[in-house]
Design a protein around this motif. Structure first.
Motif, PDB file in Angstrom:
ATOM      1  N   TYR A 178     -45.772  -6.105  12.472  1.00  0.00           N
ATOM      2  CA  TYR A 178     -45.993  -5.594  13.828  1.00  0.00           C
ATOM      3  C   TYR A 178     -46.970  -6.470  14.595  1.00  0.00           C
ATOM      4  O   TYR A 178     -46.714  -6.864  15.744  1.00  0.00           O
ATOM      5  CB  TYR A 178     -46.512  -4.159  13.764  1.00  0.00           C
ATOM      6  CG  TYR A 178     -46.870  -3.597  15.119  1.00  0.00           C
ATOM      7  CD1 TYR A 178     -45.906  -3.055  15.959  1.00  0.00           C
ATOM      8  CD2 TYR A 178     -48.201  -3.646  15.583  1.00  0.00           C
ATOM      9  CE1 TYR A 178     -46.236  -2.556  17.215  1.00  0.00           C
ATOM     10  CE2 TYR A 178     -48.532  -3.155  16.836  1.00  0.00           C
ATOM     11  CZ  TYR A 178     -47.555  -2.613  17.644  1.00  0.00           C
ATOM     12  OH  TYR A 178     -47.889  -2.142  18.891  1.00  0.00           O
ATOM     13  N   VAL A 206     -44.086  -8.362  16.554  1.00  0.00           N
ATOM     14  CA  VAL A 206     -43.794  -7.440  17.648  1.00  0.00           C
ATOM     15  C   VAL A 206     -44.842  -7.546  18.758  1.00  0.00           C
ATOM     16  O   VAL A 206     -44.509  -7.715  19.933  1.00  0.00           O
ATOM     17  CB  VAL A 206     -43.720  -5.991  17.134  1.00  0.00           C
ATOM     18  CG1 VAL A 206     -43.477  -5.020  18.292  1.00  0.00           C
ATOM     19  CG2 VAL A 206     -42.622  -5.849  16.086  1.00  0.00           C
ATOM     20  N   ARG A 231     -43.304   1.009  21.883  1.00  0.00           N
ATOM     21  CA  ARG A 231     -42.242   1.880  21.372  1.00  0.00           C
ATOM     22  C   ARG A 231     -42.295   1.999  19.848  1.00  0.00           C
ATOM     23  O   ARG A 231     -41.338   2.449  19.213  1.00  0.00           O
ATOM     24  CB  ARG A 231     -40.875   1.384  21.833  1.00  0.00           C
ATOM     25  CG  ARG A 231     -40.720   1.389  23.349  1.00  0.00           C
ATOM     26  CD  ARG A 231     -39.295   1.078  23.770  1.00  0.00           C
ATOM     27  NE  ARG A 231     -38.388   2.190  23.498  1.00  0.00           N
ATOM     28  CZ  ARG A 231     -38.172   3.210  24.322  1.00  0.00           C
ATOM     29  NH1 ARG A 231     -38.818   3.276  25.471  1.00  0.00           N
ATOM     30  NH2 ARG A 231     -37.323   4.160  24.018  1.00  0.00           N
ATOM     31  N   TYR A 232     -43.436   1.605  19.269  1.00  0.00           N
ATOM     32  CA  TYR A 232     -43.669   1.746  17.831  1.00  0.00           C
ATOM     33  C   TYR A 232     -44.826   2.709  17.621  1.00  0.00           C
ATOM     34  O   TYR A 232     -45.790   2.726  18.378  1.00  0.00           O
ATOM     35  CB  TYR A 232     -44.008   0.400  17.191  1.00  0.00           C
ATOM     36  CG  TYR A 232     -42.851  -0.568  17.105  1.00  0.00           C
ATOM     37  CD1 TYR A 232     -42.244  -0.863  15.895  1.00  0.00           C
ATOM     38  CD2 TYR A 232     -42.364  -1.199  18.247  1.00  0.00           C
ATOM     39  CE1 TYR A 232     -41.187  -1.757  15.812  1.00  0.00           C
ATOM     40  CE2 TYR A 232     -41.296  -2.091  18.179  1.00  0.00           C
ATOM     41  CZ  TYR A 232     -40.723  -2.358  16.962  1.00  0.00           C
ATOM     42  OH  TYR A 232     -39.670  -3.246  16.891  1.00  0.00           O
ATOM     43  N   ARG A 262     -47.728   4.066  14.933  1.00  0.00           N
ATOM     44  CA  ARG A 262     -48.445   3.708  13.709  1.00  0.00           C
ATOM     45  C   ARG A 262     -48.607   4.907  12.788  1.00  0.00           C
ATOM     46  O   ARG A 262     -48.928   6.017  13.242  1.00  0.00           O
ATOM     47  CB  ARG A 262     -49.828   3.134  14.032  1.00  0.00           C
ATOM     48  CG  ARG A 262     -50.497   2.502  12.805  1.00  0.00           C
ATOM     49  CD  ARG A 262     -51.834   1.882  13.153  1.00  0.00           C
ATOM     50  NE  ARG A 262     -52.877   2.887  13.263  1.00  0.00           N
ATOM     51  CZ  ARG A 262     -54.165   2.624  13.072  1.00  0.00           C
ATOM     52  NH1 ARG A 262     -54.568   1.391  12.774  1.00  0.00           N
ATOM     53  NH2 ARG A 262     -55.068   3.573  13.218  1.00  0.00           N
ATOM     54  N   TRP A 274     -45.449   0.803  11.056  1.00  0.00           N
ATOM     55  CA  TRP A 274     -45.101   1.163  12.431  1.00  0.00           C
ATOM     56  C   TRP A 274     -43.635   1.598  12.467  1.00  0.00           C
ATOM     57  O   TRP A 274     -42.750   0.839  12.091  1.00  0.00           O
ATOM     58  CB  TRP A 274     -45.338  -0.022  13.360  1.00  0.00           C
ATOM     59  CG  TRP A 274     -46.784  -0.403  13.469  1.00  0.00           C
ATOM     60  CD1 TRP A 274     -47.513  -1.137  12.566  1.00  0.00           C
ATOM     61  CD2 TRP A 274     -47.679  -0.051  14.522  1.00  0.00           C
ATOM     62  NE1 TRP A 274     -48.800  -1.274  12.997  1.00  0.00           N
ATOM     63  CE2 TRP A 274     -48.938  -0.627  14.205  1.00  0.00           C
ATOM     64  CE3 TRP A 274     -47.545   0.662  15.712  1.00  0.00           C
ATOM     65  CZ2 TRP A 274     -50.048  -0.486  15.035  1.00  0.00           C
ATOM     66  CZ3 TRP A 274     -48.659   0.801  16.541  1.00  0.00           C
ATOM     67  CH2 TRP A 274     -49.887   0.239  16.195  1.00  0.00           C
ATOM     68  N   HIS A 286     -40.192   2.834  14.361  1.00  0.00           N
ATOM     69  CA  HIS A 286     -39.454   2.662  15.614  1.00  0.00           C
ATOM     70  C   HIS A 286     -38.069   3.275  15.461  1.00  0.00           C
ATOM     71  O   HIS A 286     -37.379   3.041  14.457  1.00  0.00           O
ATOM     72  CB  HIS A 286     -39.321   1.175  15.948  1.00  0.00           C
ATOM     73  CG  HIS A 286     -38.399   0.892  17.100  1.00  0.00           C
ATOM     74  ND1 HIS A 286     -38.672   1.275  18.400  1.00  0.00           N
ATOM     75  CD2 HIS A 286     -37.183   0.266  17.140  1.00  0.00           C
ATOM     76  CE1 HIS A 286     -37.691   0.885  19.190  1.00  0.00           C
ATOM     77  NE2 HIS A 286     -36.771   0.288  18.464  1.00  0.00           N
ATOM     78  N   PRO A 331     -42.336   6.899  21.007  1.00  0.00           N
ATOM     79  CA  PRO A 331     -43.293   7.402  20.014  1.00  0.00           C
ATOM     80  C   PRO A 331     -43.720   8.847  20.272  1.00  0.00           C
ATOM     81  O   PRO A 331     -43.993   9.591  19.329  1.00  0.00           O
ATOM     82  CB  PRO A 331     -44.476   6.438  20.157  1.00  0.00           C
ATOM     83  CG  PRO A 331     -43.868   5.172  20.639  1.00  0.00           C
ATOM     84  CD  PRO A 331     -42.759   5.601  21.558  1.00  0.00           C
TER      85      PRO A 331
END
Length: 291
Positions: free
Chosen positions: A200, A204, A217-218, A220, A233, A235, A241
């Motif tokens: 990530y 990302v 849009r992830y 944790r 993370w 998705h 999220p």
């Protein structure tokens, strides 16, 4: 009429191989045609002093054990097909991936030159599309839904598969309770992805724009499985999220965090002698405490 041919076999040395074959339509009406599979790609020669880091990936079919034997064979074939097609559409050559089939899942070590952005971007998006196409003409009981885990690190071929931190972490991420709960709770999706914190942060967050990867849009989560503990993370394509947070909080494994009792969201029925429960046993345990 004979059943589907087993795509796996053992050679004279006892090594598990994959037959050279093209993906064919199955009883589940999946009709995609892809490039032929090749036998397992031989691992590069290495010495004890050689350390190579690879992108590692694992895909697992949700609720595979509910299927009968023909159904399991069909889903295995379809899993190979959707992975092949998603890779081909993304410009990735799976014949160069070192793959380890495990029935309801596949673990793969990708070549050193594999572009991480393409895997996290185009491949994941195409996989979601192909799963949707495959499931469009099937009943709910035949629907195939996947958990996908990706990490980057040391991975080397060993006698029974692969050794190194990356294969271990991918397996732990894949079985994270948060990821399982998200896939079970978001019924409108066929794919739930989790990537390591390393992937990530390095891919990302820092370079995601090239493949339209939005770090926001992830979600944790902290994963604690067996001896493994680390951040990942999650998705889910086409979902935010904020939609996933209630599902993740119910199975939070943050260090030192108190875990709230799961809400009894599954169907539960009682009879004279006890409790019949379907899905997770959380709801059944809550009713047992009251009665």
């Amino acid at each position: 009429m004979t059943g589907p041919r087993n795509p796996y076999f053992y050679d004279l040395l006892g090594v598990l191989r994959i037959r050279r074959q093209s993906c064919r339509p199955t009883a589940h009406l999946y009709t995609g045609q892809v490039v032929p599979m090749t036998e397992q790609f031989p691992s590069a020669a290495h010495t004890d002093d050689t350390i190579t880091r690879h992108l590692c990936m694992a895909a697992d079919v949700e609720q595979y054990s509910r299927l009968d034997t023909p159904g399991q064979e069909a889903v295995q074939a379809d899993l190979v097909c959707v992975l092949e097609e998603a890779a081909m559409l993304s410009g990735l050559d799976r014949s160069h991936w070192q793959r380890q089939p495990q029935g309801d899942q596949e673990f793969a070590v990708l070549p050193l030159e594999t572009p991480e952005l393409v895997v996290l971007g185009g491949f994941v998006r195409n996989l979601a599309v192909k799963l949707g196409e495959r499931n469009a003409n099937t009943g709910e009981s035949e629907r195939m839904r996947l958990r996908l885990a990706i990490d980057f690190g040391v991975a080397r071929a060993a006698a029974l598969g692969y050794s190194g931190p990356a294969p271990v972490s991918v397996a732990r991420y894949l079985n994270a309770p948060q990821l399982k709960r998200v896939l079970a709770g978001v019924e409108s999706t066929d794919l739930a992805l989790i990537v390591s914190d390393r992937v990530y942060q390095d891919v990302v967050r820092l370079r995601g724009e090239a493949q339209s990867l939005d770090p926001l849009r992830y979600l944790r989560v902290h994963v604690s499985q067996k001896e493994f503990s680390g951040y990942g993370w999650i998705h889910v394509p086409e979902h935010t999220p904020k939609e996933l947070e209630p599902l993740v909080k119910e199975s939070s494994s943050e260090p030192g965090a108190r875990v709230a009792a799961p809400a009894p969201t599954h169907v539960v029925k009682r009879n004279k002698n006890g409790v019949f429960h379907f899905g997770s046993g959380d709801a059944a345990r809550r009713i047992n405490k009251k009665h």
